[in-house]
Design a protein around this motif. Structure first.
Motif, PDB file in Angstrom:
ATOM      1  N   ALA A 180       0.832  -1.202   0.000  1.00 55.73           N
ATOM      2  CA  ALA A 180       0.000   0.000   0.000  1.00 55.73           C
ATOM      3  C   ALA A 180       0.869   1.255   0.000  1.00 55.73           C
ATOM      4  N   HIS A 181       0.296   2.352  -0.477  1.00 57.56           N
ATOM      5  CA  HIS A 181       0.919   3.650  -0.244  1.00 57.56           C
ATOM      6  C   HIS A 181       0.393   4.127   1.102  1.00 57.56           C
ATOM      7  N   PHE A 182       1.303   4.366   2.060  1.00 52.75           N
ATOM      8  CA  PHE A 182       0.879   4.671   3.431  1.00 52.75           C
ATOM      9  C   PHE A 182       0.786   6.184   3.659  1.00 52.75           C
ATOM     10  N   VAL A 183      -0.360   6.568   4.192  1.00 53.78           N
ATOM     11  CA  VAL A 183      -0.695   7.991   4.396  1.00 53.78           C
ATOM     12  C   VAL A 183      -0.696   8.267   5.901  1.00 53.78           C
ATOM     13  N   PRO A 184      -0.192   9.432   6.356  1.00 54.50           N
ATOM     14  CA  PRO A 184      -0.201   9.719   7.802  1.00 54.50           C
ATOM     15  C   PRO A 184      -1.622   9.752   8.365  1.00 54.50           C
ATOM     16  N   PHE A 185      -1.795   9.147   9.537  1.00 56.65           N
ATOM     17  CA  PHE A 185      -3.107   9.105  10.195  1.00 56.65           C
ATOM     18  C   PHE A 185      -3.255  10.360  11.074  1.00 56.65           C
ATOM     19  N   PRO A 186      -4.469  10.877  11.206  1.00 56.29           N
ATOM     20  CA  PRO A 186      -4.660  12.067  12.062  1.00 56.29           C
ATOM     21  C   PRO A 186      -4.521  11.731  13.556  1.00 56.29           C
ATOM     22  N   TYR A 187      -3.291  11.554  13.976  1.00 55.80           N
ATOM     23  CA  TYR A 187      -2.947  11.222  15.363  1.00 55.80           C
ATOM     24  C   TYR A 187      -2.611  12.552  16.017  1.00 55.80           C
ATOM     25  N   CYS A 188      -3.644  13.260  16.464  1.00 54.19           N
ATOM     26  CA  CYS A 188      -3.465  14.677  16.818  1.00 54.19           C
ATOM     27  C   CYS A 188      -2.546  14.887  18.024  1.00 54.19           C
ATOM     28  N   PHE A 189      -2.502  13.934  18.954  1.00 53.06           N
ATOM     29  CA  PHE A 189      -1.588  14.096  20.101  1.00 53.06           C
ATOM     30  C   PHE A 189      -0.135  14.115  19.624  1.00 53.06           C
ATOM     31  N   PRO A 192       1.515  14.209  12.778  1.00 52.93           N
ATOM     32  CA  PRO A 192       2.634  13.929  11.863  1.00 52.93           C
ATOM     33  C   PRO A 192       3.149  15.188  11.178  1.00 52.93           C
ATOM     34  N   TYR A 193       2.348  16.254  11.164  1.00 54.80           N
ATOM     35  CA  TYR A 193       2.783  17.518  10.535  1.00 54.80           C
ATOM     36  C   TYR A 193       3.114  18.590  11.577  1.00 54.80           C
ATOM     37  N   ASP A 194       3.183  18.184  12.853  1.00 54.88           N
ATOM     38  CA  ASP A 194       3.490  19.134  13.932  1.00 54.88           C
ATOM     39  C   ASP A 194       2.516  20.295  14.012  1.00 54.88           C
ATOM     40  N   LYS A 195       1.248  20.030  13.691  1.00 56.48           N
ATOM     41  CA  LYS A 195       0.212  21.080  13.780  1.00 56.48           C
ATOM     42  C   LYS A 195      -0.544  20.918  15.086  1.00 56.48           C
ATOM     43  N   ARG A 196      -1.403  21.897  15.373  1.00 51.73           N
ATOM     44  CA  ARG A 196      -2.311  21.792  16.520  1.00 51.73           C
ATOM     45  C   ARG A 196      -3.735  21.742  15.975  1.00 51.73           C
ATOM     46  N   ARG A 197      -4.568  20.864  16.546  1.00 49.21           N
ATOM     47  CA  ARG A 197      -5.918  20.666  16.016  1.00 49.21           C
ATOM     48  C   ARG A 197      -6.718  21.969  15.984  1.00 49.21           C
ATOM     49  N   GLU A 198      -6.516  22.822  16.993  1.00 47.89           N
ATOM     50  CA  GLU A 198      -7.314  24.056  17.080  1.00 47.89           C
ATOM     51  C   GLU A 198      -7.081  24.957  15.867  1.00 47.89           C
ATOM     52  N   TYR A 433       2.294   3.373  18.165  1.00 51.22           N
ATOM     53  CA  TYR A 433       3.457   3.483  17.280  1.00 51.22           C
ATOM     54  C   TYR A 433       4.759   3.283  18.067  1.00 51.22           C
ATOM     55  N   TYR A 434       4.750   3.709  19.348  1.00 52.51           N
ATOM     56  CA  TYR A 434       5.967   3.659  20.166  1.00 52.51           C
ATOM     57  C   TYR A 434       5.838   2.639  21.295  1.00 52.51           C
ATOM     58  N   LYS A 435       4.826   1.767  21.206  1.00 52.05           N
ATOM     59  CA  LYS A 435       4.593   0.720  22.210  1.00 52.05           C
ATOM     60  C   LYS A 435       4.521   1.316  23.623  1.00 52.05           C
ATOM     61  N   ASN A 436       3.819   2.429  23.722  1.00 51.05           N
ATOM     62  CA  ASN A 436       3.680   3.080  25.030  1.00 51.05           C
ATOM     63  C   ASN A 436       2.217   3.385  25.344  1.00 51.05           C
ATOM     64  N   VAL A 437       1.305   2.666  24.679  1.00 53.92           N
ATOM     65  CA  VAL A 437      -0.122   2.949  24.892  1.00 53.92           C
ATOM     66  C   VAL A 437      -0.813   1.697  25.435  1.00 53.92           C
TER      67      VAL A 437
END
Ligand SMILES: Cc1ncc(COP(=O)(O)O)c(C=O)c1O
Length: 470
Positions: A180-189, A192-198, A433-437
């Motif tokens: 597959a072509h893998f697309v970043p998931f909206p993992y807001c915490f 992936p783009y260093d944005k803030r949801r607000e 992703y980091y095995k910390n959840v």
């Protein structure tokens, strides 16, 4: 002369003797040994697993959500026994009523939810149903390439591995030409783009849309008005990826782009379907109608492997996908379909939407309180229905703390936590992703008191494993 073989099976071995046999004769490729030595359990009931000494372990993962309705659920057990006593086996070329009723129930349910006619196709495991869905997509579109999400998990058969994000799951098995072509998931915490949801205005959706701006971005032939990609595989809430819940506006915006580009949306509900996330299908939380839905796990409460695919009529009708296009010996087996039908009947009689949403909201509030008490351990909590996440972080509340997560998990499995005067253990599942959840999928029958006990157990573990951060 060859020595006479010993008696092949003995049922009186000690755990140590069994471990010795396991080390010698079991493949470890089909399991993961999170504990050394791995743990035996002797009995299961409701929300609890019991070890050989009778110590209860409160299970907050319920077999990765496969046993959502509780271990040994009496009604489902009775359905299985009834079927066992009447028609326990039958080759799939013949019909039995439960199979037909089950297909009709799911197809009608989806017609009412998504406003589309469709059909249901069975198999035995989640990955196999994913394979079937890939075949349905390829057959209907004539194309092999699909999108999937980073952090996504769709199973371990070859086709499912090709659309599962982790390279670790593929690296032993050579080149996957239709990966597959893998697309970043909206993992807001952890955007992936260093944005803030607000303030982001769904920047991630815009980035995906840009793929189709020019043919030189390699996804779209503007002259033919056609994409090289046939489908986008989505988990509405990522399971193995760490119960990541996207913003409500995300999937409607994504679906709009897919429709414009004539790309199908395949909704993987194997882990979140059957009310785990507060609605029958998790995607219903986002007001989007997928073209294909794949399901498994809780459909039989883990009593018998059964999985399935629902697809839009024009993708799966016998004219498009003729009899025998794909098949497995155990698909639509009598035992699995009988239990699954009973699950559907239970859902018709009981309001699982209310049950999972109410209990989930209570659990989430307790977890938020816990986070407030331990901000130097818990970086993020969230939940939808009874799919809940607790992200273990370092003192800064953000950097993943995999070591502490692992320690808490292992301590929980020792069975020596004293809660309300009772010795107990806690069964947690680690994902992300980091095995910390900690991905929490408690039993739907869990009571408020048991939720309180669960939070007390997590708190005891935090205090034991990170005393300097309490
Ligand atoms: C979202 C999702 N898809 C697919 C699968 C694969 O299912 P199975 O393990 O039954 O093959 C899983 C299993 O965890 C899953 O969570």
């Amino acid at each position: 002369m060859m020595a006479e073989p010993q008696k092949l099976v003995q049922l009186t071995r000690t755990e140590d003797e069994l471990l010795e046999l396991e080390r010698r004769y079991s493949s470890w490729g089909d399991t993961v040994h999170y504990l050394d030595p791995p743990k035996f359990f002797a009995r299961a009931e409701g929300s609890y697993l019991y070890d050989g000494e009778g110590t209860p372990y409160l299970d907050l993962q319920m077999w990765y959500s496969a046993a959502s309705f509780g271990y040994g659920n009496a009604r489902l057990k009775d359905a299985l026994v009834r079927q066992l006593n009447t028609l326990p086996q039958l080759a799939s070329q013949y019909l039995h009523p439960e199979r037909v009723e089950l297909s009709a129930a799911i197809a009608r349910l989806n017609a009412s939810k998504f406003g589309m006619d469709g059909r249901v196709h069975f198999n035995v495991g989640g990955s196999q149903a994913i394979e079937d869905s890939l075949k349905i997509v390829r057959n209907a579109t004539g194309k092999g390439l699909v999108f999937a999400f980073m952090g996504g998990y769709h199973g371990r058969t070859l086709g499912a591995s090709a659309i599962t994000s982790s390279y670790r799951y593929r690296r032993r098995y050579g080149h996957f030409s239709d990966r597959a072509h893998f697309v970043p998931f909206p993992y807001c915490f952890r955007c992936p783009y260093d944005k803030r949801r607000e303030t982001c205005e769904l920047y991630c959706v815009d980035q995906f849309a840009k793929n189709f701006e020019t043919e030189y971005n390699s996804f779209w032939d503007a002259k033919a008005g056609e994409s090289e990609f046939s489908a986008f595989y989505v988990e509405p809430i990522q399971g193995t990826g760490g119960y990541v819940i996207p913003p409500r506006e995300y999937f409607p915006a994504l679906k709009k782009i897919l429709e414009e580009r004539n790309i199908l949306m395949v909704d993987d509900e194997i882990q979140m379907g059957f009310y785990r996330a507060g609605r029958f299908w998790a995607i219903e939380n986002f007001g989007v109608a997928p073209d294909i839905v794949v399901f498994g796990k809780a459909m039989t409460n883990g009593l018998n492997p059964l999985s399935g695919v629902w697809a839009r009529e024009d993708l799966i009708s016998p004219e498009v996908l003729p009899p025998g296009s794909t098949h497995s010996t155990f698909a639509s087996n009598t035992l699995g379909t009988a239990v699954a039908l009973e699950v559907i009947r239970m859902m018709e009689e009981e309001n699982y939407q209310r049950i999972t949403q109410t209990k989930g909201a209570y659990f989430l509030t307790q977890l938020r309180n816990l986070q407030q008490r331990y901000p130097r351990v818990i970086g993020h909590v969230d939940g939808l229905g009874l799919a809940l996440r607790v992200e273990i972080c370092r003192e800064d509340g953000h950097e993943p703390d995999r070591e502490l997560t692992d320690k808490i998990f292992k301590e929980g499995m020792k069975g020596d936590l004293n809660v309300r005067g009772r010795m107990m253990g806690l069964v947690l599942d680690v994902g992300g992703y980091y095995k910390n959840v900690f991905t929490l999928s408690p039993c739907f029958e869990i009571t408020e008191e048991e939720i309180d006990i669960a939070v007390e157990l997590i708190e005891l573990l935090i205090r034991r494993c990170a005393p300097d951060r309490c």
